[in-house]
Design a protein around this motif. Structure first.
Motif, PDB file in Angstrom:
ATOM      1  N   ARG A   1     -68.190-103.256  72.007  1.00  0.00           N
ATOM      2  CA  ARG A   1     -67.795-102.134  72.888  1.00  0.00           C
ATOM      3  C   ARG A   1     -68.866-101.087  72.923  1.00  0.00           C
ATOM      4  O   ARG A   1     -69.680-100.896  72.174  1.00  0.00           O
ATOM      5  CB  ARG A   1     -66.501-101.520  72.395  1.00  0.00           C
TER       6      ARG A   1
ATOM      7  N   LYS B   1     -69.109-103.995  76.465  1.00  0.00           N
ATOM      8  CA  LYS B   1     -70.415-103.508  76.925  1.00  0.00           C
ATOM      9  C   LYS B   1     -71.508-104.567  76.856  1.00  0.00           C
ATOM     10  O   LYS B   1     -72.284-104.733  77.780  1.00  0.00           O
ATOM     11  CB  LYS B   1     -70.864-102.309  76.086  1.00  0.00           C
ATOM     12  N   HIS B   2     -71.584-105.263  75.719  1.00  0.00           N
ATOM     13  CA  HIS B   2     -72.666-106.236  75.538  1.00  0.00           C
ATOM     14  C   HIS B   2     -72.254-107.301  74.517  1.00  0.00           C
ATOM     15  O   HIS B   2     -71.154-107.254  73.976  1.00  0.00           O
ATOM     16  CB  HIS B   2     -73.959-105.529  75.104  1.00  0.00           C
TER      17      HIS B   2
ATOM     18  N   THR C   1     -73.498-111.817  77.649  1.00  0.00           N
ATOM     19  CA  THR C   1     -73.225-110.416  77.976  1.00  0.00           C
ATOM     20  C   THR C   1     -72.427-110.309  79.272  1.00  0.00           C
ATOM     21  O   THR C   1     -71.489-109.509  79.364  1.00  0.00           O
ATOM     22  CB  THR C   1     -74.543-109.620  78.073  1.00  0.00           C
TER      23      THR C   1
ATOM     24  N   CYS D   1     -68.571-110.082  71.404  1.00  0.00           N
ATOM     25  CA  CYS D   1     -68.595-109.014  72.384  1.00  0.00           C
ATOM     26  C   CYS D   1     -68.434-107.679  71.667  1.00  0.00           C
ATOM     27  O   CYS D   1     -67.637-107.548  70.742  1.00  0.00           O
ATOM     28  CB  CYS D   1     -67.436-109.196  73.375  1.00  0.00           C
TER      29      CYS D   1
ATOM     30  N   GLN E   1     -68.835-108.541  79.640  1.00  0.00           N
ATOM     31  CA  GLN E   1     -68.614-107.433  80.566  1.00  0.00           C
ATOM     32  C   GLN E   1     -67.438-107.699  81.491  1.00  0.00           C
ATOM     33  O   GLN E   1     -66.684-106.781  81.820  1.00  0.00           O
ATOM     34  CB  GLN E   1     -69.892-107.134  81.351  1.00  0.00           C
TER      35      GLN E   1
END
Length: 103
Positions: free
Chosen positions: A103, A70-71, A61, A101, A65
């Motif tokens: 959004r 986001k995560h 994560t 990843c 970022q």
């Protein structure tokens, strides 16, 4: 001194438990363009690597970022690849997990 089967089992469990080795995941690859992060750890011949899934997710994560996502979410299962082969068995293994990843 005669050992019972329960005593023998208990001793074997203690010996094998001593071989468990905590491992820390590290970001080792991936692609910002594809939104994929790879995390890995190394494991020796006699090690029983014990990884922490939450620590791995945190590493993935954090990398996502940095790339503006986001995560991260786990993608697929862990892959083990022998990096150093001995005469009869693997001496060094790399364990890798992919993350996507989001959004």
């Amino acid at each position: 001194m005669k050992l019972t089967s329960m005593t023998t089992l208990a001793l074997a469990t203690l010996v094998l438990a001593g071989c468990a080795t905590p491992k820390q995941w590290e970001a080792t690859g991936g692609s910002k363009t594809d939104g994929v992060v790879q995390i890995s750890y190394e494991q020796g011949q006699f090690e029983n690597g014990q990884s922490d899934a939450a620590q791995g997710l945190a590493v993935a994560t954090a990398r996502c970022q940095v790339w503006g996502f986001k995560h991260a979410e786990q993608s697929g299962s862990e892959k083990s690849v022998c990096r150093t082969m001995g005469q009869y068995n693997c001496l060094q293994t790399t364990v890798t997990q992919d993350f996507l990843c989001k959004r």
